[in-house]
Write a protein that holds these residues in place. Structure first.
Motif, PDB file in Angstrom:
ATOM      1  N   ARG A 147       0.957  -1.235   0.013  1.00 53.35           N
ATOM      2  CA  ARG A 147      -0.011   0.037  -0.054  1.00 53.35           C
ATOM      3  C   ARG A 147       0.967   1.125   0.023  1.00 53.35           C
ATOM      4  O   ARG A 147       0.622   2.225   0.829  1.00 53.35           O
ATOM      5  CB  ARG A 147      -0.901   0.061   1.116  1.00 53.35           C
ATOM      6  CG  ARG A 147      -1.655  -1.264   1.451  1.00 53.35           C
ATOM      7  CD  ARG A 147      -3.010  -0.982   2.469  1.00 53.35           C
ATOM      8  NE  ARG A 147      -2.210  -0.925   3.764  1.00 53.35           N
ATOM      9  CZ  ARG A 147      -2.078  -1.985   4.524  1.00 53.35           C
ATOM     10  NH1 ARG A 147      -2.372  -3.140   4.102  1.00 53.35           N
ATOM     11  NH2 ARG A 147      -1.261  -1.988   5.734  1.00 53.35           N
ATOM     12  N   GLN A 148       1.934   1.176  -0.853  1.00 47.65           N
ATOM     13  CA  GLN A 148       2.679   2.252  -0.679  1.00 47.65           C
ATOM     14  C   GLN A 148       2.321   3.664  -1.180  1.00 47.65           C
ATOM     15  O   GLN A 148       1.471   3.756  -1.935  1.00 47.65           O
ATOM     16  CB  GLN A 148       3.870   1.865  -1.701  1.00 47.65           C
ATOM     17  CG  GLN A 148       4.960   3.172  -1.637  1.00 47.65           C
ATOM     18  CD  GLN A 148       6.075   3.022  -2.774  1.00 47.65           C
ATOM     19  OE1 GLN A 148       6.930   1.913  -2.214  1.00 47.65           O
ATOM     20  NE2 GLN A 148       6.522   3.431  -3.901  1.00 47.65           N
ATOM     21  N   ARG A 149       2.531   4.620  -0.336  1.00 46.59           N
ATOM     22  CA  ARG A 149       1.733   6.025  -0.376  1.00 46.59           C
ATOM     23  C   ARG A 149       2.655   6.966  -1.010  1.00 46.59           C
ATOM     24  O   ARG A 149       4.049   6.768  -0.791  1.00 46.59           O
ATOM     25  CB  ARG A 149       1.488   6.421   1.115  1.00 46.59           C
ATOM     26  CG  ARG A 149       0.330   5.604   1.928  1.00 46.59           C
ATOM     27  CD  ARG A 149      -0.021   6.060   3.161  1.00 46.59           C
ATOM     28  NE  ARG A 149      -0.870   7.037   3.115  1.00 46.59           N
ATOM     29  CZ  ARG A 149      -2.485   6.548   3.133  1.00 46.59           C
ATOM     30  NH1 ARG A 149      -2.666   5.520   3.417  1.00 46.59           N
ATOM     31  NH2 ARG A 149      -3.193   7.732   3.188  1.00 46.59           N
ATOM     32  N   ALA A 150       2.256   7.974  -1.734  1.00 48.82           N
ATOM     33  CA  ALA A 150       3.058   9.160  -2.164  1.00 48.82           C
ATOM     34  C   ALA A 150       3.351  10.076  -1.322  1.00 48.82           C
ATOM     35  O   ALA A 150       2.745  11.088  -1.142  1.00 48.82           O
ATOM     36  CB  ALA A 150       2.016   9.657  -3.356  1.00 48.82           C
ATOM     37  N   ALA A 151       4.125   9.545  -0.214  1.00 47.12           N
ATOM     38  CA  ALA A 151       4.374  10.468   1.158  1.00 47.12           C
ATOM     39  C   ALA A 151       5.318  11.589   0.644  1.00 47.12           C
ATOM     40  O   ALA A 151       6.433  11.463   0.085  1.00 47.12           O
ATOM     41  CB  ALA A 151       4.891   9.468   2.089  1.00 47.12           C
ATOM     42  N   ARG A 152       5.148  12.750   1.460  1.00 43.35           N
ATOM     43  CA  ARG A 152       5.987  13.808   1.602  1.00 43.35           C
ATOM     44  C   ARG A 152       6.494  14.382   2.777  1.00 43.35           C
ATOM     45  O   ARG A 152       5.568  14.538   3.727  1.00 43.35           O
ATOM     46  CB  ARG A 152       5.289  14.947   0.542  1.00 43.35           C
ATOM     47  CG  ARG A 152       4.762  14.338  -0.854  1.00 43.35           C
ATOM     48  CD  ARG A 152       5.724  14.455  -1.726  1.00 43.35           C
ATOM     49  NE  ARG A 152       5.327  13.949  -3.068  1.00 43.35           N
ATOM     50  CZ  ARG A 152       5.238  12.533  -3.545  1.00 43.35           C
ATOM     51  NH1 ARG A 152       5.929  11.807  -2.886  1.00 43.35           N
ATOM     52  NH2 ARG A 152       4.781  12.476  -4.972  1.00 43.35           N
ATOM     53  N   VAL A 153       7.561  14.676   2.845  1.00 45.32           N
ATOM     54  CA  VAL A 153       7.947  15.276   4.045  1.00 45.32           C
ATOM     55  C   VAL A 153       8.601  16.831   3.725  1.00 45.32           C
ATOM     56  O   VAL A 153       9.539  16.835   2.713  1.00 45.32           O
ATOM     57  CB  VAL A 153       9.155  14.679   4.899  1.00 45.32           C
ATOM     58  CG1 VAL A 153       9.844  15.329   6.213  1.00 45.32           C
ATOM     59  CG2 VAL A 153       8.614  13.251   5.170  1.00 45.32           C
ATOM     60  N   ILE A 154       8.271  17.741   4.461  1.00 48.06           N
ATOM     61  CA  ILE A 154       8.921  19.142   4.343  1.00 48.06           C
ATOM     62  C   ILE A 154       9.231  19.598   5.570  1.00 48.06           C
ATOM     63  O   ILE A 154       8.445  19.519   6.570  1.00 48.06           O
ATOM     64  CB  ILE A 154       7.904  20.267   3.574  1.00 48.06           C
ATOM     65  CG1 ILE A 154       7.235  19.671   2.362  1.00 48.06           C
ATOM     66  CG2 ILE A 154       8.519  21.474   3.427  1.00 48.06           C
ATOM     67  CD1 ILE A 154       6.166  19.115   2.234  1.00 48.06           C
ATOM     68  N   ASN A 155      10.664  19.614   5.659  1.00 49.69           N
ATOM     69  CA  ASN A 155      11.385  19.853   6.882  1.00 49.69           C
ATOM     70  C   ASN A 155      11.613  21.558   6.961  1.00 49.69           C
ATOM     71  O   ASN A 155      11.470  22.153   5.713  1.00 49.69           O
ATOM     72  CB  ASN A 155      12.632  19.352   7.006  1.00 49.69           C
ATOM     73  CG  ASN A 155      12.285  17.734   7.425  1.00 49.69           C
ATOM     74  OD1 ASN A 155      11.467  17.542   7.901  1.00 49.69           O
ATOM     75  ND2 ASN A 155      13.356  16.814   6.927  1.00 49.69           N
ATOM     76  N   THR A 156      11.982  22.082   7.827  1.00 55.98           N
ATOM     77  CA  THR A 156      12.175  23.642   7.973  1.00 55.98           C
ATOM     78  C   THR A 156      13.583  23.943   8.295  1.00 55.98           C
ATOM     79  O   THR A 156      13.917  23.842   9.750  1.00 55.98           O
ATOM     80  CB  THR A 156      11.342  24.389   8.806  1.00 55.98           C
ATOM     81  OG1 THR A 156       9.896  23.739   8.469  1.00 55.98           O
ATOM     82  CG2 THR A 156      11.464  25.683   8.873  1.00 55.98           C
ATOM     83  N   SER A 157      14.411  24.208   7.582  1.00 58.28           N
ATOM     84  CA  SER A 157      15.913  24.624   7.807  1.00 58.28           C
ATOM     85  C   SER A 157      15.829  26.379   7.759  1.00 58.28           C
ATOM     86  O   SER A 157      14.892  26.674   8.128  1.00 58.28           O
ATOM     87  CB  SER A 157      16.891  24.111   7.005  1.00 58.28           C
ATOM     88  OG  SER A 157      18.009  24.319   7.301  1.00 58.28           O
ATOM     89  N   SER A 158      16.679  26.891   7.656  1.00 58.77           N
ATOM     90  CA  SER A 158      16.906  28.398   7.738  1.00 58.77           C
ATOM     91  C   SER A 158      18.160  28.883   6.999  1.00 58.77           C
ATOM     92  O   SER A 158      19.249  28.135   6.884  1.00 58.77           O
ATOM     93  CB  SER A 158      16.891  28.870   9.193  1.00 58.77           C
ATOM     94  OG  SER A 158      17.331  30.148   9.291  1.00 58.77           O
ATOM     95  N   GLY A 159      18.239  29.991   6.572  1.00 60.41           N
ATOM     96  CA  GLY A 159      19.317  30.554   6.289  1.00 60.41           C
ATOM     97  C   GLY A 159      20.572  30.722   7.174  1.00 60.41           C
ATOM     98  O   GLY A 159      21.684  30.438   6.882  1.00 60.41           O
ATOM     99  N   ALA A 160      19.982  30.682   8.454  1.00 61.09           N
ATOM    100  CA  ALA A 160      20.964  30.648   9.606  1.00 61.09           C
ATOM    101  C   ALA A 160      21.755  29.476   9.349  1.00 61.09           C
ATOM    102  O   ALA A 160      22.932  29.493   9.995  1.00 61.09           O
ATOM    103  CB  ALA A 160      20.117  30.876  10.764  1.00 61.09           C
ATOM    104  N   GLY A 161      21.089  28.528   9.242  1.00 61.74           N
ATOM    105  CA  GLY A 161      21.686  26.794   9.256  1.00 61.74           C
ATOM    106  C   GLY A 161      22.541  26.740   8.210  1.00 61.74           C
ATOM    107  O   GLY A 161      23.336  26.018   8.065  1.00 61.74           O
ATOM    108  N   LEU A 162      22.079  27.531   7.141  1.00 65.27           N
ATOM    109  CA  LEU A 162      22.843  27.198   5.733  1.00 65.27           C
ATOM    110  C   LEU A 162      24.272  28.313   5.675  1.00 65.27           C
ATOM    111  O   LEU A 162      25.280  27.785   5.208  1.00 65.27           O
ATOM    112  CB  LEU A 162      21.783  27.557   4.454  1.00 65.27           C
ATOM    113  CG  LEU A 162      20.656  26.621   4.519  1.00 65.27           C
ATOM    114  CD1 LEU A 162      19.895  27.045   3.532  1.00 65.27           C
ATOM    115  CD2 LEU A 162      20.948  25.086   4.333  1.00 65.27           C
TER     116      LEU A 162
END
Length: 294
Positions: A147-162
């Motif tokens: 039952r594979q789902r079209a799953a999506r994860v959106i994390n939150t980084s920052s310019g401060a981390g980059l």
């Protein structure tokens, strides 16, 4: 309006205010059923009696959407598991995880206390890991059962981390860790139908107001259409990316990559390192300046 997320189920953490609230509303407008998570804390991470998540649920219901409140501390491993289970039990599954929760305790590095370090790293970095770990286990199980789902994860980084940010060593470290976590999760979870990306949003929120002049900054909701698209089935070919959003401008961040190198053929002698390394540094692009430097 093209409803990109019709029938899909989403969790948005830290969704009671600011960017998280905007994400929850945007996903709902596109047809997603939303678990609105908010622990109800102050900007510094202290508990309050406020329940902003209830207001967000009411706003979603007012536009004809479906949503429920979740009050979990996302960095609590068991509570994060229960939050994932709530989405599955309430709406019949889980397709989208938007990790957004966080707070700041800005200090110059030499003034940062151990407690401030631990609390910020905990809510940002562990608060991404715990929901992602439990959602990922669910998606793996679904895939193994056919039952594979079209799953999506959106994390939150920052310019401060980059790029780094003066006075935000702890926050920058947590956000850099989130970018690294995104890369690894994307590589590991792709076999289960999961894409994992991160955004580096720019917006005028509780977290930025008071730290510097925010009058020209983008609004929280300027970030959310990009999140909605990344959460859609259309975005199946985009994974392991960090995307900065600054109002009308979206930028794909390049991140760390191998640059100029030299093979000495044997172990380096210390006195030979300087000339070789300086030559390589001369060939490499200069790093972008840390935010807050002159």
């Amino acid at each position: 309006m093209n409803r990109l997320l019709e029938g899909r189920v989403a969790i948005v953490t830290g969704a009671g205010r600011g960017i998280g609230r905007a994400h929850a509303l945007e996903l709902a407008r596109h047809g997603a059923k939303v678990v609105v998570n908010d622990y109800g804390v102050s900007l510094a991470g202290e508990g309050t009696d406020e329940s902003p998540a209830h207001q967000v649920v009411a706003e979603i219901e007012a536009i004809g959407g479906e949503a429920v409140v979740n009050g979990a501390d996302v960095a609590d491993f068991a509570a994060a598991e229960a939050m994932v289970r709530q989405a599955i039990d309430t709406f019949g599954g889980l397709d989208i995880l938007v990790n957004n929760a966080g707070f700041v305790r800005d200090r110059m590095l030499v003034n940062t206390s151990e407690e401030e370090w631990d609390s910020v790293i905990r809510v940002h970095l562990k608060g991404h890991f715990a929901p992602l770990r439990h959602a990922g286990a669910y998606w793996r199980a679904e895939s193994k059962e056919g039952r594979q789902r079209a799953a999506r994860v959106i994390n939150t980084s920052s310019g401060a981390g980059l790029q780094g940010s003066i006075g935000q060593a702890t926050y920058s470290s947590a956000k850099a860790g989130i970018a690294g976590l995104t890369l690894v999760a994307a590589a590991e979870m792709g076999r289960y139908g999961v894409t994992v990306n991160a955004i580096a949003p720019v917006a005028r929120t509780r977290m930025t107001e008071g730290a510097f002049d925010t009058s020209a900054m983008a609004l929280p909701e300027d970030n959310s259409p990009i999140v909605a698209w990344l959460a859609s089935e259309e975005a199946a070919d985009v994974t392991g990316r960090v995307i900065e959003i600054d109002g009308s401008v979206i930028t794909v961040e390049n991140g760390w990559a191998h640059g100029p190198s030299r093979d000495n053929g044997t172990r380096w002698e210390a006195e030979k390192v300087g000339p070789a390394l300086r030559d390589l540094l001369g060939q490499a692009p200069a790093p972008e300046p840390v935010y807050g430097t002159a």
